[in-house]
Design a protein around this motif. Structure first.
Motif, PDB file in Angstrom:
ATOM      1  N   HIS A 145     -11.122  12.116 -10.438  1.00  0.00           N
ATOM      2  CA  HIS A 145     -10.237  12.961 -11.245  1.00  0.00           C
ATOM      3  C   HIS A 145      -9.286  13.793 -10.378  1.00  0.00           C
ATOM      4  O   HIS A 145      -9.013  14.958 -10.676  1.00  0.00           O
ATOM      5  N   HIS A 146      -8.791  13.164  -9.316  1.00  0.00           N
ATOM      6  CA  HIS A 146      -7.911  13.873  -8.385  1.00  0.00           C
ATOM      7  C   HIS A 146      -6.460  13.437  -8.519  1.00  0.00           C
ATOM      8  O   HIS A 146      -5.549  14.273  -8.426  1.00  0.00           O
ATOM      9  N   TYR A 147      -6.233  12.167  -8.758  1.00  0.00           N
ATOM     10  CA  TYR A 147      -4.878  11.621  -8.705  1.00  0.00           C
ATOM     11  C   TYR A 147      -4.189  11.708 -10.061  1.00  0.00           C
ATOM     12  O   TYR A 147      -4.773  11.392 -11.095  1.00  0.00           O
ATOM     13  N   ARG A 148      -2.934  12.155 -10.029  1.00  0.00           N
ATOM     14  CA  ARG A 148      -2.146  12.328 -11.241  1.00  0.00           C
ATOM     15  C   ARG A 148      -1.048  11.276 -11.380  1.00  0.00           C
ATOM     16  O   ARG A 148      -0.565  11.024 -12.481  1.00  0.00           O
ATOM     17  N   VAL A 149      -0.657  10.664 -10.259  1.00  0.00           N
ATOM     18  CA  VAL A 149       0.402   9.651 -10.261  1.00  0.00           C
ATOM     19  C   VAL A 149      -0.160   8.353  -9.686  1.00  0.00           C
ATOM     20  O   VAL A 149      -0.789   8.359  -8.623  1.00  0.00           O
ATOM     21  N   GLY A 150       0.039   7.271 -10.410  1.00  0.00           N
ATOM     22  CA  GLY A 150      -0.345   5.955  -9.911  1.00  0.00           C
ATOM     23  C   GLY A 150       0.895   5.123  -9.636  1.00  0.00           C
ATOM     24  O   GLY A 150       1.908   5.249 -10.338  1.00  0.00           O
ATOM     25  N   VAL A 151       0.835   4.283  -8.607  1.00  0.00           N
ATOM     26  CA  VAL A 151       1.922   3.337  -8.315  1.00  0.00           C
ATOM     27  C   VAL A 151       1.316   1.952  -8.430  1.00  0.00           C
ATOM     28  O   VAL A 151       0.486   1.554  -7.609  1.00  0.00           O
ATOM     29  N   TYR A 152       1.686   1.234  -9.457  1.00  0.00           N
ATOM     30  CA  TYR A 152       1.086  -0.067  -9.759  1.00  0.00           C
ATOM     31  C   TYR A 152       1.884  -1.162  -9.067  1.00  0.00           C
ATOM     32  O   TYR A 152       3.091  -1.309  -9.284  1.00  0.00           O
ATOM     33  N   PHE A 153       1.194  -1.949  -8.217  1.00  0.00           N
ATOM     34  CA  PHE A 153       1.870  -3.015  -7.485  1.00  0.00           C
ATOM     35  C   PHE A 153       1.052  -4.289  -7.607  1.00  0.00           C
ATOM     36  O   PHE A 153      -0.021  -4.417  -7.016  1.00  0.00           O
ATOM     37  N   ALA A 154       1.553  -5.243  -8.393  1.00  0.00           N
ATOM     38  CA  ALA A 154       0.821  -6.485  -8.664  1.00  0.00           C
ATOM     39  C   ALA A 154       1.233  -7.628  -7.753  1.00  0.00           C
ATOM     40  O   ALA A 154       0.622  -8.690  -7.792  1.00  0.00           O
ATOM     41  N   ASP A 155       2.245  -7.429  -6.932  1.00  0.00           N
ATOM     42  CA  ASP A 155       2.754  -8.504  -6.088  1.00  0.00           C
ATOM     43  C   ASP A 155       1.950  -8.668  -4.803  1.00  0.00           C
ATOM     44  O   ASP A 155       1.193  -7.788  -4.403  1.00  0.00           O
ATOM     45  N   GLY A 156       2.181  -9.807  -4.154  1.00  0.00           N
ATOM     46  CA  GLY A 156       1.556 -10.083  -2.871  1.00  0.00           C
ATOM     47  C   GLY A 156       2.355  -9.494  -1.727  1.00  0.00           C
ATOM     48  O   GLY A 156       3.341  -8.775  -1.916  1.00  0.00           O
ATOM     49  N   LYS A 157       1.937  -9.851  -0.520  1.00  0.00           N
ATOM     50  CA  LYS A 157       2.504  -9.270   0.687  1.00  0.00           C
ATOM     51  C   LYS A 157       3.984  -9.575   0.854  1.00  0.00           C
ATOM     52  O   LYS A 157       4.738  -8.777   1.421  1.00  0.00           O
ATOM     53  N   VAL A 158       4.444 -10.735   0.354  1.00  0.00           N
ATOM     54  CA  VAL A 158       5.826 -11.139   0.559  1.00  0.00           C
ATOM     55  C   VAL A 158       6.804 -10.154  -0.067  1.00  0.00           C
ATOM     56  O   VAL A 158       7.940  -9.998   0.393  1.00  0.00           O
ATOM     57  N   ASN A 159       6.406  -9.451  -1.112  1.00  0.00           N
ATOM     58  CA  ASN A 159       7.275  -8.482  -1.769  1.00  0.00           C
ATOM     59  C   ASN A 159       6.916  -7.038  -1.440  1.00  0.00           C
ATOM     60  O   ASN A 159       7.317  -6.111  -2.154  1.00  0.00           O
ATOM     61  N   LEU A 160       6.179  -6.858  -0.372  1.00  0.00           N
ATOM     62  CA  LEU A 160       5.732  -5.520  -0.014  1.00  0.00           C
ATOM     63  C   LEU A 160       6.892  -4.600   0.363  1.00  0.00           C
ATOM     64  O   LEU A 160       6.761  -3.374   0.313  1.00  0.00           O
ATOM     65  N   TYR A 161       8.030  -5.181   0.723  1.00  0.00           N
ATOM     66  CA  TYR A 161       9.203  -4.361   1.020  1.00  0.00           C
ATOM     67  C   TYR A 161       9.567  -3.457  -0.157  1.00  0.00           C
ATOM     68  O   TYR A 161      10.163  -2.382   0.018  1.00  0.00           O
ATOM     69  N   GLN A 162       9.221  -3.890  -1.360  1.00  0.00           N
ATOM     70  CA  GLN A 162       9.532  -3.094  -2.544  1.00  0.00           C
ATOM     71  C   GLN A 162       8.727  -1.791  -2.583  1.00  0.00           C
ATOM     72  O   GLN A 162       9.185  -0.785  -3.122  1.00  0.00           O
ATOM     73  N   MET A 163       7.536  -1.832  -2.026  1.00  0.00           N
ATOM     74  CA  MET A 163       6.709  -0.623  -1.929  1.00  0.00           C
ATOM     75  C   MET A 163       7.069   0.203  -0.702  1.00  0.00           C
ATOM     76  O   MET A 163       7.087   1.445  -0.760  1.00  0.00           O
ATOM     77  N   ARG A 164       7.329  -0.474   0.394  1.00  0.00           N
ATOM     78  CA  ARG A 164       7.539   0.240   1.662  1.00  0.00           C
ATOM     79  C   ARG A 164       8.667   1.253   1.583  1.00  0.00           C
ATOM     80  O   ARG A 164       8.597   2.327   2.184  1.00  0.00           O
ATOM     81  N   GLN A 165       9.717   0.921   0.847  1.00  0.00           N
ATOM     82  CA  GLN A 165      10.835   1.849   0.784  1.00  0.00           C
ATOM     83  C   GLN A 165      10.497   3.126   0.027  1.00  0.00           C
ATOM     84  O   GLN A 165      11.213   4.115   0.120  1.00  0.00           O
TER      85      GLN A 165
END
Length: 436
Positions: A40-60
């Motif tokens: 019960h600590h986290y208030r914001v989630g970032v949902y990422f269903a893609d594999g490593k090839v699209n990780l650039y979308q998270m990295r930024q």
């Protein structure tokens, strides 16, 4: 030709399966070494269903989300083993691996996620969007005038964080009956407040040219990639001058659809290595690292394809060239910045007789030395991002999330007596992991 393509695909599939199995073993070890998430600590989630090839979308988003987490704790929810393993190693944010829907449900019940971010339109987003009593917010993985930016899928989310006036105008053309004043919240480009990093070279008198092409696309309308049409001739010409330093940052998906596009990409990488070996002082850079920031701020001139990189660089307010797609089917929205940008054509100059490489080289020098071209950028920076004073866009991002948190509290109070529905989905328990 078809048999050869099938063979390559078969080999790639076998390699993917083996790589996925290896990643699963490493991931198990990494997860075992992680402390349990604080309940019960986290208030914001970032949902990422893609594999490593699209990780650039998270990295930024790493740096802006790390800054946000000082106000509202942020947790990344990863569905694929390869991406989860990479993020456990590199992300400044905690990561929960939720391969199956039952894993996702467990984390949801153990945490109090008021807001869930989505950086792309993966079909598995809907497995998360089933859960009510929280805001589902599309934050995207860039700002651009590509078709992707006008999809009707925006309506699926409770809110969308958009860059500015240009993004709203773009969406207003295609979305019917959409409450823009409420659901489309302009925040600018928070990543621009984090354009930093360690340079892999010592600055000198060379003109630094960033060439950051996108991938080839999966259809003609989205065929914006320039590696095969512009890239080889362009980089070859730049490498030969002795006056330029090339920073080559290709899209990580380059060559996944078109083998020849991948061959051209490899040719550029090899050419950079060969010149560096012959002249160590050149310090040309093939950049495939996870961090994006220093490239955009350090380059004297940037050359990019129609992609989010146009607007990442635009936010820096420095000389910029856009490659004109060679495929006539490529859709170009000229109602925005692309209607007034500086184009780079991959063609000989009929006036001088210069070949394509020499012609593009001359164009690079022209834009780098044109004060009027730089001045014209000012209007478009404001149009796309609003106030780009350092810290201003981060403040707007934080204000937007504060607003959504306040709205969550308001609705939670209004529905405090409502009985919560069990969203358990037995069919989802057997979901397979995406290849890492």
């Amino acid at each position: 030709m078809g048999l050869r393509q099938d063979l390559r695909r078969g080999i790639r599939l076998v390699k993917d399966v083996m790589r996925n199995r290896k990643a699963q073993g490493k991931l198990a070890e990494a997860l075992a070494a992680q402390p349990p998430l604080e309940p019960h600590h986290y208030r914001v989630g970032v949902y990422f269903a893609d594999g490593k090839v699209n990780l650039y979308q998270m990295r930024q988003w790493y740096k802006p989300l790390a800054e946000l987490s000082k106000r509202h704790p942020v947790l990344v929810l990863s569905r694929a083993s390869g991406a989860a393993l990479a993020m456990l190693r590199e992300s400044p944010l905690p990561v929960a691996y939720v391969r199956r829907v039952v894993d996702l449900e467990r984390v949801i019940h153990e945490q109090d996620l008021h807001v869930v971010f989505y950086v792309n339109q993966n079909a598995k987003n809907f497995q998360m969007m089933r859960y009510g009593r929280r805001w589902h917010v599309f934050i995207n993985h860039g700002e651009s005038d590509k078709m992707y930016m006008t999809t009707n899928q925006f309506k699926a989310y409770d809110y969308a964080l958009i860059a500015g006036d240009a993004a709203r105008a773009r969406l207003e053309k295609v979305l019917w009956d959409y409450d823009f004043d409420k659901r489309a919240i302009p925040i600018g480009r928070p990543q621009a407040d984090h354009y930093s990093g360690t340079l892999p070279y010592t600055p000198d008198e060379r003109t630094v040219v960033l060439y950051a092409p996108t991938w080839e696309g999966d259809r003609g309308a989205a065929a914006y990639g320039s590696i095969a049409s512009h890239g080889v001739a362009l980089v070859t010409a730049l490498l030969a001058t002795g006056r330029h330093r090339v920073v080559y940052r290709p899209h990580p998906r380059s060559g996944v659809v078109d083998h020849e596009y991948g061959v051209a990409n490899r040719a550029i990488i090899d050419a950079i290595a060969a010149v560096n070996a012959a002249d160590p002082g050149a310090r040309h850079v093939y950049d495939d690292g996870p961090e994006l920031g220093w490239q955009l701020s350090a380059a004297d001139v940037a050359i990019v394809d129609i992609s989010a990189m146009v607007y990442d660089r635009l936010a820096a307010g420095k000389p910029l060239l856009i490659t004109r797609p060679a495929n006539p089917a490529a859709v170009i929205d000229t109602s925005g910045y692309l209607g007034a940008c500086e184009w780079l054509n991959a063609a000989p100059d009929p006036a001088t007789g210069a070949d394509a490489g020499a012609s593009m080289l001359a164009r690079v020098s022209e834009v780098a030395e044109d004060p009027e071209a730089r001045a014209r950028l000012g209007y478009w920076v404001e149009r796309y991002f609003g106030d780009t004073t350092p810290g201003a866009t981060t403040a707007r991002f934080h204000d937007a999330i504060d607003h959504l948190m306040a709205e969550w509290e308001r609705f939670a109070a209004l529905h405090a007596d409502d009985e919560e529905v069990d969203d358990h989905d037995e069919e989802g328990e057997a979901d397979e992991d995406e290849l890492g």
